[in-house]
Design a protein around this motif. Structure first.
Motif, short mmCIF file in Angstrom:
data_model
loop_
_atom_site.label_atom_id
_atom_site.label_comp_id
_atom_site.label_asym_id
_atom_site.label_seq_id
_atom_site.Cartn_x
_atom_site.Cartn_y
_atom_site.Cartn_z
N LYS A 1 6.53 -30.92 27.64
CA LYS A 1 6.83 -32.17 26.94
C LYS A 1 7.54 -33.13 27.89
O LYS A 1 7.22 -34.32 27.95
CB LYS A 1 7.69 -31.91 25.71
CG LYS A 1 8.00 -33.15 24.91
CD LYS A 1 8.86 -32.83 23.70
CE LYS A 1 9.17 -34.05 22.87
NZ LYS A 1 10.06 -33.74 21.74
N ASP A 2 8.50 -32.62 28.65
CA ASP A 2 9.24 -33.46 29.60
C ASP A 2 8.31 -33.98 30.69
O ASP A 2 8.37 -35.15 31.05
CB ASP A 2 10.40 -32.67 30.21
CG ASP A 2 11.22 -33.52 31.15
OD1 ASP A 2 11.87 -34.47 30.67
OD2 ASP A 2 11.19 -33.25 32.38
N ARG A 3 7.44 -33.12 31.21
CA ARG A 3 6.49 -33.57 32.24
C ARG A 3 5.57 -34.65 31.68
O ARG A 3 5.26 -35.62 32.38
CB ARG A 3 5.66 -32.40 32.75
CG ARG A 3 6.45 -31.44 33.60
CD ARG A 3 5.57 -30.32 34.08
NE ARG A 3 6.37 -29.29 34.75
CZ ARG A 3 5.85 -28.22 35.30
NH1 ARG A 3 4.55 -28.01 35.27
NH2 ARG A 3 6.63 -27.34 35.88
N ALA A 4 5.13 -34.48 30.45
CA ALA A 4 4.28 -35.49 29.82
C ALA A 4 5.02 -36.81 29.69
O ALA A 4 4.50 -37.87 30.07
CB ALA A 4 3.81 -35.00 28.45
N TYR A 5 6.22 -36.76 29.18
CA TYR A 5 7.02 -37.96 28.97
C TYR A 5 7.23 -38.73 30.28
O TYR A 5 7.03 -39.94 30.35
CB TYR A 5 8.36 -37.57 28.36
CG TYR A 5 9.27 -38.72 28.05
CD1 TYR A 5 9.10 -39.47 26.89
CD2 TYR A 5 10.32 -39.04 28.90
CE1 TYR A 5 9.93 -40.54 26.60
CE2 TYR A 5 11.16 -40.10 28.62
CZ TYR A 5 10.96 -40.85 27.47
OH TYR A 5 11.79 -41.90 27.19
N ARG A 6 7.59 -38.00 31.31
CA ARG A 6 7.85 -38.65 32.60
C ARG A 6 6.56 -39.17 33.24
O ARG A 6 6.55 -40.24 33.86
CB ARG A 6 8.57 -37.69 33.53
CG ARG A 6 9.99 -37.39 33.05
CD ARG A 6 10.64 -36.28 33.87
NE ARG A 6 11.93 -35.93 33.33
CZ ARG A 6 13.08 -36.52 33.67
NH1 ARG A 6 13.08 -37.50 34.53
NH2 ARG A 6 14.21 -36.13 33.13
N LEU B 1 3.51 -41.48 49.35
CA LEU B 1 4.34 -41.41 48.14
C LEU B 1 4.59 -39.95 47.77
O LEU B 1 3.74 -39.09 47.98
CB LEU B 1 3.65 -42.12 46.98
CG LEU B 1 3.44 -43.62 47.16
CD1 LEU B 1 2.63 -44.18 45.99
CD2 LEU B 1 4.76 -44.33 47.29
N PRO B 2 5.75 -39.69 47.19
CA PRO B 2 6.05 -38.31 46.80
C PRO B 2 5.21 -37.88 45.60
O PRO B 2 4.86 -38.69 44.75
CB PRO B 2 7.54 -38.35 46.44
CG PRO B 2 7.78 -39.77 46.02
CD PRO B 2 6.85 -40.60 46.86
N GLY B 3 4.91 -36.60 45.54
CA GLY B 3 4.16 -36.05 44.42
C GLY B 3 5.00 -35.95 43.16
O GLY B 3 4.47 -35.95 42.05
N GLN B 4 6.30 -35.86 43.34
CA GLN B 4 7.19 -35.86 42.18
C GLN B 4 8.16 -37.01 42.36
O GLN B 4 8.79 -37.15 43.40
CB GLN B 4 7.91 -34.53 42.06
CG GLN B 4 6.93 -33.41 41.74
CD GLN B 4 7.62 -32.09 41.48
OE1 GLN B 4 8.72 -32.06 40.95
NE2 GLN B 4 6.96 -31.00 41.85
N TYR B 5 8.22 -37.84 41.35
CA TYR B 5 9.03 -39.05 41.42
C TYR B 5 9.84 -39.17 40.14
O TYR B 5 9.26 -39.34 39.05
CB TYR B 5 8.10 -40.26 41.60
CG TYR B 5 8.82 -41.57 41.80
CD1 TYR B 5 9.38 -41.87 43.04
CD2 TYR B 5 8.94 -42.49 40.79
CE1 TYR B 5 10.04 -43.06 43.25
CE2 TYR B 5 9.61 -43.68 40.97
CZ TYR B 5 10.16 -43.96 42.21
OH TYR B 5 10.83 -45.14 42.41
N HIS B 6 11.15 -39.01 40.25
CA HIS B 6 12.04 -39.02 39.08
C HIS B 6 11.54 -38.08 37.98
O HIS B 6 11.56 -38.41 36.80
CB HIS B 6 12.21 -40.44 38.54
CG HIS B 6 12.96 -41.34 39.48
ND1 HIS B 6 14.31 -41.26 39.67
CD2 HIS B 6 12.52 -42.33 40.30
CE1 HIS B 6 14.69 -42.16 40.55
NE2 HIS B 6 13.62 -42.82 40.96
N GLY B 7 11.06 -36.92 38.39
CA GLY B 7 10.61 -35.91 37.44
C GLY B 7 9.16 -36.04 37.02
O GLY B 7 8.62 -35.14 36.38
#
Length: 135
Positions: free
Chosen positions: A68-73, A24-30
């Motif tokens: 904040k964006d990283r937390a939300y995602r 699985l990718p480490g980043q997924y839709h942000g």
């Protein structure tokens, strides 16, 4: 406090932006999707919610909207481990299934830390003042 961004990056370098057996990718839709530990490098929803709580807390301290964006995602990714009937698994491909302490204890508790750091995410009319998160 100058070490906090370094520690967040350390987690990203060692548990997000790495190859894992599940592919699985480490980043997924942000979302920065966190693997559990060096001895068990599978992406986990509850570990991702822990990192999301740390991002949210750092946003609360710094006002840096990137965190904040990283937390939300990250919190949103974690909800994808839930089934319609309320069951939750550790991760999408871990094969572990249901570790109750992780997915019904630690994982949801991280959401409360996120609500404390970003109060507008908390459900309306809920009192989150009893939560404490310190660096």
């Amino acid at each position: 406090m100058t070490n906090v961004p370094k520690l967040l990056k350390w987690t990203e370098d060692n548990f997000v932006n790495v190859a894992t057996p599940d592919g699985l990718p480490g980043q997924y839709h942000g979302a920065y999707v966190v693997a559990e530990q060096f001895a068990y490098m599978y992406r986990m929803g509850y570990q991702t919610s822990r990192q999301a709580a740390e991002y949210a807390a750092w946003y609360a301290v710094t006002g840096d909207v990137n965190y904040k964006d990283r937390a939300y995602r990250g919190f949103n990714y974690s909800t994808y481990m839930m089934k319609d009937n309320g069951e939750s698994s550790d991760g999408p491909t871990s094969g572990v299934g249901y570790w109750w302490g992780d997915i019904y204890g630690e994982g949801p508790r991280m959401f409360f830390y996120g609500f404390m750091a970003v109060p507008e995410w908390a459900p309306p009319s809920e009192n989150i003042s009893c939560i404490r998160y310190q660096f």
